[in-house]
Motif scaffolding. Structure first.
Motif, PDB file in Angstrom:
ATOM      1  N   THR A   1      -9.048  -3.343  10.199  1.00  0.00           N
ATOM      2  CA  THR A   1     -10.365  -3.539   9.611  1.00  0.00           C
ATOM      3  C   THR A   1     -10.139  -3.938   8.168  1.00  0.00           C
ATOM      4  N   HIS A   2     -10.754  -5.021   7.769  1.00  0.00           N
ATOM      5  CA  HIS A   2     -10.609  -5.502   6.389  1.00  0.00           C
ATOM      6  C   HIS A   2     -11.734  -4.881   5.557  1.00  0.00           C
ATOM      7  N   VAL A   3     -11.364  -3.991   4.651  1.00  0.00           N
ATOM      8  CA  VAL A   3     -12.338  -3.267   3.832  1.00  0.00           C
ATOM      9  C   VAL A   3     -11.876  -3.309   2.377  1.00  0.00           C
ATOM     10  N   ALA A   4     -12.782  -3.712   1.508  1.00  0.00           N
ATOM     11  CA  ALA A   4     -12.516  -3.710   0.065  1.00  0.00           C
ATOM     12  C   ALA A   4     -11.222  -4.448  -0.279  1.00  0.00           C
ATOM     13  N   GLY A   5     -10.991  -5.574   0.396  1.00  0.00           N
ATOM     14  CA  GLY A   5      -9.820  -6.380   0.089  1.00  0.00           C
ATOM     15  C   GLY A   5      -8.522  -5.891   0.706  1.00  0.00           C
TER      16      GLY A   5
ATOM     17  N   THR B   1       0.841  -1.189   0.000  1.00  0.00           N
ATOM     18  CA  THR B   1       0.000   0.000   0.000  1.00  0.00           C
ATOM     19  C   THR B   1       0.879   1.243   0.000  1.00  0.00           C
ATOM     20  N   ILE B   2       0.562   2.155  -0.869  1.00  0.00           N
ATOM     21  CA  ILE B   2       1.279   3.427  -0.914  1.00  0.00           C
ATOM     22  C   ILE B   2       0.469   4.435  -0.121  1.00  0.00           C
TER      23      ILE B   2
ATOM     24  N   GLU C   1     -18.314  -5.943   5.000  1.00  0.00           N
ATOM     25  CA  GLU C   1     -18.675  -7.348   5.103  1.00  0.00           C
ATOM     26  C   GLU C   1     -17.836  -8.125   6.109  1.00  0.00           C
ATOM     27  N   ASP C   2     -16.620  -7.686   6.391  1.00  0.00           N
ATOM     28  CA  ASP C   2     -15.745  -8.415   7.304  1.00  0.00           C
ATOM     29  C   ASP C   2     -15.807  -7.913   8.745  1.00  0.00           C
ATOM     30  N   ILE C   3     -16.693  -6.973   9.025  1.00  0.00           N
ATOM     31  CA  ILE C   3     -16.844  -6.466  10.390  1.00  0.00           C
ATOM     32  C   ILE C   3     -18.033  -7.177  11.022  1.00  0.00           C
TER      33      ILE C   3
END
Length: 132
Positions: free
Chosen positions: A117-121, A2-3, A72-74
């Motif tokens: 938190t896992h968001v949008a991959g 991630t940048i 979706e992952d929360i």
């Protein structure tokens, strides 16, 4: 990989390393949030990123019972809160660790830790606040 870029990059980099860094103008000593590249009070471009303790008080909160896009992952339900960080007045959004589903109290003291938190991959570093 991630940048991270933009005025708030040191905030995200700090969270990724397990620390809370917040911006303060080196010219007039005001805390600045959201992060900026120039102080709106004195015009200085000299912004210092100061490590702060992850401690504060609950300013506001809400319990979410229904799914929103990219969450979706929360696990449901979850509590989002705006926390006023001690000794600087900056307010940050985060999640409250809520195992017993007991309603938070405005003004209640909290301590933070870094989670994700896992968001949008992607895994995004997140402050998880715990009540005393």
């Amino acid at each position: 990989m991630t940048i991270i870029d933009g005025a708030d990059a040191p905030y995200w980099e700090g969270l990724a390393e397990g620390r809370l860094h917040l911006p303060r103008c080196a010219g007039c000593s005001r805390w600045l949030w959201p992060a900026v590249s120039r102080c709106g009070h004195c015009g200085s471009e000299d912004i210092a990123w100061v490590e702060r303790a992850m401690a504060g008080t609950i300013f506001s909160w809400t319990r979410t019972w229904h799914r929103f896009a990219l969450t979706e992952d929360i696990d449901l339900p979850y509590v989002s809160a705006v926390i006023t960080v001690d000794d600087c007045g900056i307010r940050l959004l985060g999640r409250i660790d809520d195992p017993g589903q007991v309603d938070p109290v405005i003004g209640e003291s909290v301590q933070g830790r870094i989670g994700k938190t896992h968001v949008a991959g992607r895994d995004i570093p997140t402050i998880i606040w715990s009540r005393g």
